[in-house]
Structures are given as C-alpha cells and as structure tokens.
Design a protein around this motif. Structure first.
Motif, PDB file in Angstrom:
ATOM      1  N   LYS A  30       0.832  -1.211   0.000  1.00 37.44           N
ATOM      2  CA  LYS A  30       0.000   0.000   0.000  1.00 37.44           C
ATOM      3  C   LYS A  30       0.863   1.256   0.000  1.00 37.44           C
ATOM      4  O   LYS A  30       0.653   2.160  -0.807  1.00 37.44           O
ATOM      5  N   ARG A 101      -4.488   9.881   3.992  1.00 39.60           N
ATOM      6  CA  ARG A 101      -3.303  10.664   4.322  1.00 39.60           C
ATOM      7  C   ARG A 101      -2.375  10.828   3.102  1.00 39.60           C
ATOM      8  O   ARG A 101      -1.822  11.885   2.851  1.00 39.60           O
ATOM      9  N   ALA A 102      -2.228   9.752   2.352  1.00 38.67           N
ATOM     10  CA  ALA A 102      -1.270   9.765   1.234  1.00 38.67           C
ATOM     11  C   ALA A 102      -1.682  10.738   0.136  1.00 38.67           C
ATOM     12  O   ALA A 102      -0.882  11.056  -0.742  1.00 38.67           O
ATOM     13  N   PRO A 131       1.637  16.290  11.995  1.00 41.23           N
ATOM     14  CA  PRO A 131       1.806  17.609  11.369  1.00 41.23           C
ATOM     15  C   PRO A 131       2.381  17.486   9.956  1.00 41.23           C
ATOM     16  O   PRO A 131       2.758  16.401   9.519  1.00 41.23           O
ATOM     17  N   ASP A 133       4.733  19.954   8.779  1.00 37.88           N
ATOM     18  CA  ASP A 133       5.823  20.935   8.683  1.00 37.88           C
ATOM     19  C   ASP A 133       7.009  20.450   7.852  1.00 37.88           C
ATOM     20  O   ASP A 133       7.644  21.231   7.144  1.00 37.88           O
ATOM     21  N   HIS A 135       6.925  18.441   5.224  1.00 37.81           N
ATOM     22  CA  HIS A 135       6.546  18.566   3.806  1.00 37.81           C
ATOM     23  C   HIS A 135       6.636  20.036   3.375  1.00 37.81           C
ATOM     24  O   HIS A 135       7.282  20.378   2.383  1.00 37.81           O
ATOM     25  N   TYR A 169      12.508  15.693  11.408  1.00 35.79           N
ATOM     26  CA  TYR A 169      12.149  14.310  11.716  1.00 35.79           C
ATOM     27  C   TYR A 169      12.158  13.560  10.386  1.00 35.79           C
ATOM     28  O   TYR A 169      11.711  14.102   9.374  1.00 35.79           O
ATOM     29  N   VAL A 172       8.300   9.877   6.550  1.00 36.40           N
ATOM     30  CA  VAL A 172       8.251   9.040   5.340  1.00 36.40           C
ATOM     31  C   VAL A 172       7.652   9.829   4.177  1.00 36.40           C
ATOM     32  O   VAL A 172       8.296  10.043   3.145  1.00 36.40           O
ATOM     33  N   MET A 173       6.435  10.292   4.358  1.00 35.73           N
ATOM     34  CA  MET A 173       5.807  11.017   3.247  1.00 35.73           C
ATOM     35  C   MET A 173       6.418  12.397   3.062  1.00 35.73           C
ATOM     36  O   MET A 173       6.384  12.940   1.955  1.00 35.73           O
ATOM     37  N   THR A 312       6.352   1.088  13.141  1.00 30.69           N
ATOM     38  CA  THR A 312       5.203   1.456  13.973  1.00 30.69           C
ATOM     39  C   THR A 312       3.937   0.734  13.489  1.00 30.69           C
ATOM     40  O   THR A 312       3.067   0.394  14.281  1.00 30.69           O
ATOM     41  N   ASP A 313       3.876   0.458  12.185  1.00 37.36           N
ATOM     42  CA  ASP A 313       2.699  -0.233  11.637  1.00 37.36           C
ATOM     43  C   ASP A 313       2.626  -1.690  12.082  1.00 37.36           C
ATOM     44  O   ASP A 313       1.617  -2.364  11.835  1.00 37.36           O
ATOM     45  N   PHE A 336       4.563   7.651  16.655  1.00 36.85           N
ATOM     46  CA  PHE A 336       3.337   8.451  16.764  1.00 36.85           C
ATOM     47  C   PHE A 336       2.961   8.630  18.239  1.00 36.85           C
ATOM     48  O   PHE A 336       3.314   7.805  19.087  1.00 36.85           O
ATOM     49  N   ILE A 378      -6.325   0.775  10.569  1.00 40.37           N
ATOM     50  CA  ILE A 378      -5.888  -0.417   9.810  1.00 40.37           C
ATOM     51  C   ILE A 378      -5.099  -1.371  10.709  1.00 40.37           C
ATOM     52  O   ILE A 378      -5.395  -2.567  10.794  1.00 40.37           O
TER      53      ILE A 378
END
Ligand code: EPU
Length: 426
Positions: A30, A101-102, A131, A133, A135, A169, A172-173, A312-313, A336, A378
């Motif tokens: 995913k 989110r993505a 947040p 910030d 991105h 930080y 990932v995205m 974390t997932d 998180f 999820i």
C-alpha cells in the motif's frame, strides 16, 4: 472493475482457535503503491503499475487523480494504467482527501509539474498529531511560496530550485513529497535526515525509471538531481512488508505454519529478529519466508522506531502476539503519539495488557476468549483480528472498512489458511 467501493459498516465474524496453515501470497505494498500513483502526475506519458493491491486506499487515490484530470484505468489483476497528460487541475478535492493521508503526496508532484498545488490537511488514521511541517518546509526550501487557500495549504513556485534540506524528523511522506517536488527542479537537492523506508527507495526507482536522477534513497541522505522532463515507466510494486509482518505475527500467535510467498525478509529484519528472540521459528529463502509457530514463547521488549527499526505499523500486531508469550513484555511506540488505543480492544479478549503513556505492558501467556471489538484503524484492526484468530469461541470485529483500506483480500487469504472468518454485511 473501475468502480470504487463505498466504505462499508460490515464486520468480520471469526471463530478462533484454529492454527493458520498453508501458503499465502503477499500483495503489493500500500505505502509504495500510493506514492507511485502520485508520481504518475510528474509526466504526461502513460505509466503502468503492476502488483497494485486492490484496497480501498488505492481506489481513493485513483479518484483523486481523476479529479485532477488524469486518465486512470484499472485493468484488473493489480494492473493500473495512469496517464496524466490532461492533468491541469491544481486543487486536490477536499472531500476525497479527508479519507486518505497519502493524498497529500499530490502536492509535491503537482508543484513540480504545474508550478502550483493546493490540498487540505489530509485524513487517514488517527494515530497522533501528524503535522505537515516537514513537507511544507521542504517545499519552501525549494523556493515555493506557501499559504492557505480556504481549507487548503497552497504552494506555488516555478521553477523550483534545488537546495540542501535538513528534516527535523525523518518523515516518510515528507521525504517522498520533497523527492517528488525536487524531481523536476533546477539543480540538485540533498535531503539530510531523510526517512530510509524501503517504500522511499521504491519511489526513487520509479522516478529514475521515468528518467529522473535520484541517489541514496533508502539511506538517510537522498540526492535528487532535477531533470527537465520525465517520461512514462512500467513498475511492479514491491511486496507489502507490513502485510507480511501481520501474517507472520498471526501465524505465530495461532501456533500455525505458513509460507509467506513474495514476502521480502530483508525488509523485515527487526520483526524477524524479535520473533526469533521470543521463540518463533522463521526461515528465509529466495522468494519468501516461512513462519512456524511454537507452543510457548518468551516475553520481550520492543520499540517501534523509524526503519530499519521495528515499524510502527507492526507495533500493535506484535503486542497481540506477545499476549501469548510467558512473562512481562513491553511494547514502546516512538513514532506516533497516539497509537496505543488498540490496548483497550485487546483487553476485551481477556488479554492482560495495560498502556502507560506510549508503552503497552503485556503479561502472558493469556488464553484469549471470543469478544466483540472494533477495528480502530488499519493496524489496530489487524491486532484485534489476530486476537480473534487466537481466541476460543466466536468474535465480532466491527468497522471492517478500516481493514479494507489496507489489506487486500484479507478474509479470503485468512480462509485460505484455514481460519474461520466470514464477512457480515450491515
Ligand atoms: N511528522 C512531523 N512532521 C511532519 C510529518 C511527520 O513531525 O511534517 C512526525 C509525525 O507526527 C510522526 C512521525 O513524524 O510522529 C512519523 O510520521 P511520518 O511522516 O513518517 O508518517 P507518514 O509519512 O504520514 C507513513 C505511512 C504510515 C506509517 C508512517 C510511519 C504512508 C502512506 N503512510 O505515514 O502508514 O505509519 O509512515 O512509518 O506511507 C499505515 O499504513 O497504516 C500507516 C499509518
């Protein structure tokens, strides 16, 4: 084939106590498929993506791309053809963005290609403050002007110019969005303290296959040399390490024996290490891995941290497994700030688990008993599913739609391994 399924209020009915046995094929990831779909906006040419999982988050992303003007076609069997030649809309649709989110990844891609992008703060799982910030700071460093337009964040700038960017930080995205934005910028961008997840390396492979020049993705320093234009590409989505980890923990918890075909053990070092430590037998081989559960396990301590640490997932599903380990285990979440809600759901099955801040303290082994629980998101839903698979008696897992967002054919795959799982429509 191409119609998105509406979010349903269905639940799963699970008769537990059956060890999972057999062979399961791990789907495409995913969190690799969604950035790849966003990356198709970087070119007017057609892109072909294979091994895309049939999950609701993918349908949601497809709808967003269509609103932006892309031609998006699912050919079935995980093959998607996306051609963003007609993409000239720069505002992402807020009613769709709230589900996913993505969706915020379209910002970086639209900004790169069209010089402008607007997107509301995206939805997705409620696992913390999440947040943006990293991105937005990245876009600003590339020379974009930022602001708000109604409910949306707005970014504008053409040409963007390469820069050296330090991330507060390793988001990932955030890393992915900067890679997308910098792919067509003038000059070279260096992202320091970048996230190193395998999905980031995959996004770099995709952009490079489109004619981009990215080096170092998968490490904490990523260098993106901007190019003038990108062309179409044909990519196969990498296997889903989180789905593989979810099945691995489910197999261990039910004391089963399953071959996870296409699982990529190299992406699961932290989980495999911990599973072996508690006594699960895991063997790795070309093309997959095999998990053999045992009657008794030892307690341990784990912490969820950025890659290559434990994801974390996978934190919640590991906690579900540790209810079956002898002694006191600690599961600490460090990514998180609100990802322990599943603890209350595990308790409904009789698990002896309490949360103290971001730590779950689990005493085991506890025999679990059938219960009614909610899939809170999820991965919390996956943890409750594992508890239900272990539990003696019948369980009901409500809000199945959360699992539909991230796990392809979950019911069918579990049934293929002998589990007694049904979907109950509401
Ligand atoms: N963060 C910031 N500033 C930002 C962005 C993030 O401080 O601008 C913080 C967050 O608050 C959090 C931490 O960074 O504490 C990690 O968040 P990250 O940005 O890395 O997460 P994400 O990119 O929003 C992706 C996955 C999540 C996964 C996380 C962490 C996708 C589409 N989503 O989210 O997947 O949990 O990385 O690995 O790739 C899931 O699949 O269930 C899921 C939630």
């Amino acid at each position: 084939m191409d119609t998105p399924r509406p979010a349903s209020r269905d639940s799963f009915r699970i008769e537990g106590g059956v060890p999972l046995r057999g062979v399961v094929r791990i789907s495409g990831a995913k969190n690799a498929a969604l950035p790849a779909m966003a990356a198709t906006l970087l070119t007017a040419d057609e892109c072909l993506l294979e091994n895309v999982p049939e999950i609701d988050d993918v349908w949601s992303m497809a709808r967003i791309l269509r609103v932006l003007g892309a031609d998006v076609r699912s050919e079935g069997q995980g093959r998607w053809l996306i051609r963003a030649a007609g993409a000239n809309e720069t505002d992402a649709p807020s009613d769709l963005v709230v589900h996913l989110r993505a969706s915020f990844l379209v910002m970086g891609a639209l900004l790169a290609r069209l010089g402008e992008a607007a997107c509301a703060a995206p939805g997705g799982d409620v696992v913390g403050q999440r947040p943006l910030d990293v991105h937005l700071g990245g876009f600003r460093a590339l020379g974009a002007e930022l602001g708000r337009r109604g409910d949306k964040f707005f970014a504008k700038g053409k040409p963007l110019r390469g820069a050296r960017i330090f991330l507060d930080y390793p988001s990932v995205m955030g890393t992915e969005n900067i890679m997308l934005a910098a792919a067509l910028a003038e000059g070279t961008t260096t992202v320091v303290n970048a996230a190193a997840e395998p999905e980031i390396a995959f996004l770099a492979d995709m952009i490079n296959a489109m004619g981009g020049r990215i080096r170092g993705a998968g490490s904490h320093t990523v260098e993106i040399e901007g190019v003038e234009r990108l062309h179409g590409a044909h990519l196969r989505i990498i296997p889903d390490r989180i789905e593989a980890g979810t099945f691995a923990t489910a197999v261990a918890a039910t004391r089963g024996d399953v071959e996870l075909v296409e699982a990529q053990p190299r992406h699961l070092d932290a989980l495999i290490y911990k599973m072996r430590e508690i006594g699960v037998q895991v063997s790795e081989h070309e093309g997959g891995m095999r998990v053999v559960g045992q009657q008794s396990y030892r307690a341990t301590a784990v912490q969820a941290v950025p890659y290559p640490g434990l994801a974390t997932d996978l934190q919640a599903v590991v906690a579900a497994l540790l209810t079956q380990a002898g002694g006191v285990s600690f599961v600490h979440e460090r990514v998180f700030d609100n990802r322990m809600m599943y603890v209350g759901e595990l308790r409904k099955f009789g698990a002896e688990v309490v949360s103290a801040g971001a730590t779950a303290v689990i005493s085991g082994p506890t025999p679990l008993i059938g219960a009614t629980a909610r899939a809170l998101d999820i991965r919390a839903g996956a943890a409750a599913m594992i508890a239900a698979l272990v539990a003696e008696g019948v369980s009901t897992l409500t809000d199945a739609y959360h699992l539909d967002r991230g796990y392809e054919l979950l019911r069918d795959k579990l049934r293929g391994l002998g589990a007694r799982v049904e979907r109950v429509a509401h």
